[in-house]
Design an enzyme around this catalytic site. Structure first.
Site, PDB file in Angstrom:
ATOM      1  CE  LYS A 181      67.088  61.498 103.262  1.00 30.88           C
ATOM      2  NZ  LYS A 181      65.961  60.601 103.104  1.00 30.88           N
TER       3      LYS A 181
HETATM    4  C1  LIG Z   1      65.243  59.321 103.687  1.00 30.60           C
HETATM    5  C2  LIG Z   1      65.368  57.958 103.110  1.00 30.60           C
HETATM    6  C3  LIG Z   1      64.261  57.199 102.718  1.00 30.60           C
HETATM    7  C4  LIG Z   1      62.854  57.595 103.033  1.00 30.60           C
HETATM    8  O1  LIG Z   1      62.491  58.849 102.611  1.00 30.60           O
HETATM    9  P1  LIG Z   1      61.330  59.629 103.399  1.00 30.60           P
HETATM   10  O2  LIG Z   1      61.061  60.779 102.505  1.00 30.60           O
HETATM   11  O3  LIG Z   1      61.874  60.011 104.721  1.00 30.60           O
HETATM   12  O4  LIG Z   1      60.167  58.701 103.499  1.00 30.60           O
HETATM   13  C5  LIG Z   1      64.484  55.994 102.076  1.00 30.60           C
HETATM   14  N1  LIG Z   1      65.725  55.530 101.867  1.00 30.60           N
HETATM   15  C6  LIG Z   1      66.813  56.216 102.244  1.00 30.60           C
HETATM   16  C7  LIG Z   1      68.153  55.656 101.946  1.00 30.60           C
HETATM   17  C8  LIG Z   1      66.674  57.437 102.899  1.00 30.60           C
HETATM   18  O5  LIG Z   1      67.754  58.095 103.316  1.00 30.60           O
END
Ligand SMILES: *Cc1c(COP(=O)(O)O)cnc(C)c1O
Length: 372
Positions: A181
């Site tokens: 992210k």
């Molecule tokens: C990465 C992601 C999540 C989950 O986040 P984590 O920190 O990996 O648990 C949820 N929704 C979307 C759209 C994502 O890209």
């Protein structure tokens, strides 16, 4: 091999994490709180922010905090990471998967309206790839129908909608700090909400339901999980946050270069560009069927040329567990098409202009080969 994603970890980050490791307090403590305050200042709008151990936990807790449970339906776009819909199942509710706009890859108010039933209690817009969903009409419809709005903003820390940052307004807004992210705490997430009572409820839901009082005593009045963010993680997010704006600007520059340099080809569609885009991912669509190939074969050829690519994401309704709930590819045609055709190209702040040009050249070469 050029990776398609790489976290930006600098000496400053390593020093900060090392300091926490040496401090004698490594799990949730002062750094988690500092990260929350920094996030509140960053998103603005008077948001209360609470950090948790993942974006998935943020979604699960937000659903509970919104009172979603058995018998309820939550509308979720099928073009998202499967965590969006899985979180609804974890809350005991039913995820109702809906289609998205083919260009923006986002949920629209129109698509939302078509999926509402008397059991609908909430909607979960996803700001796909870092492009904000058009929230004004979605929120207006949610108000009209009395729905809670839980934003999956995992892609959207640093994204703007009508000039304001995502998380600085709304109902419940969930972020992720997974290494892919726009900023990372290795694993981690956060929830923005807009009243103090909800923030306190989130604190209980993330840690065993415990409420602590000034005299040191405690009470447990409802279930809570174990979803707190350790300080070792929080401090990394804390030192990354001031660099987020720079990361997003760099991502925008690189996306603009892709737009300029990508080959013009009938079988290649560029992603939507839009105001305030945070460019979490840069995903084109390739018509693999028309090229008489498959995505894995196409990806293998790009890998031969030194370019790693990703798939974000197969449509949720195509997974076996969701197919058993009665979904078929023809029901949600845009999500199906995106899921079948999407290809994530390398994009991260440390990528260079020459890297983008190299990816564009490799794509042109690969498209040419499969055409032949
Ligand atoms: C990465 C992601 C999540 C989950 O986040 P984590 O920190 O990996 O648990 C949820 N929704 C979307 C759209 C994502 O890209």
């Amino acid at each position: 091999m050029l990776p398609f994603v790489r976290p930006t970890i600098e000496e400053e980050d390593i020093r900060a994490v090392t300091q926490v490791l040496r401090s004698g307090w490594i799990t949730t403590g002062p750094k988690a709180r500092e990260f929350e305050v920094a996030l509140e200042r960053y998103v603005g709008g008077g948001a209360h922010v609470r950090v948790v151990n993942s974006g998935t936990s943020a979604l699960e807790i937000a659903l509970l905090a919104a009172g979603i449970g058995p018998g309820d339906e939550v509308i979720v776009p099928s073009m998202s990471f499967v965590a969006s819909a899985n979180a609804v199942l974890r809350a005991g509710a039913k995820p109702v998967l809906v289609d998205v706009d083919l260009e923006s890859r986002n949920l629209t108010a129109e698509l939302l309206r078509g999926a509402v039933t008397p059991r609908t209690r909430a909607v979960m817009p996803v700001h796909f790839a870092g492009l904000a969903a058009d929230m004004d009409p979605i929120e207006a419809l949610a108000r009209e129908l009395g729905l809670r709005v839980i934003e999956d903003a995992a892609h959207a820390i640093g994204t703007r909608y009508r000039g304001r940052l995502i998380g600085g307004a709304g109902d419940l807004v969930c972020f992720s700090f997974h290494p892919n992210k726009n900023i990372t705490s290795v694993e981690g997430g956060a929830i923005a909400c807009f009243d103090g009572a909800t923030a306190e409820r989130i604190e209980r839901l993330r840690f065993h339901g415990i409420e602590k009082f000034a005299d040191g005593s405690m009470e447990v009045d409802e279930w809570g999980g174990k979803m707190n963010l350790p300080d070792v993680n929080a401090v990394l997010g804390l030192v990354q946050l001031p660099r987020l704006q720079g990361f997003v600007e760099r991502r925008r520059e690189l996306a603009a270069r892709y737009r300029e340099r990508l080959p013009r080809h009938d079988c290649l569609a560029q992603p939507a560009f839009g105001q305030g885009h945070g460019w979490h991912i840069f995903a084109v669509r390739v018509d693999f069927a028309r090229l008489a190939t498959t995505r894995p074969a196409f990806q293998a050829r790009l890998a031969d040329l030194g370019i790693a690519t990703g798939v974000h994401y197969p449509a949720i309704h195509g997974f076996a567990m969701y197919r058993r709930m009665g979904y078929g590819p023809e029901q949600l045609p845009n999500a199906h098409t995106i899921g079948a055709q999407t290809l994530t190209l390398p994009l991260f702040p440390a990528l260079g202009e020459a890297d983008v040009d190299g990816v564009c050249a490799a794509l042109a070469e690969t498209l040419g080969e499969f055409e032949a």
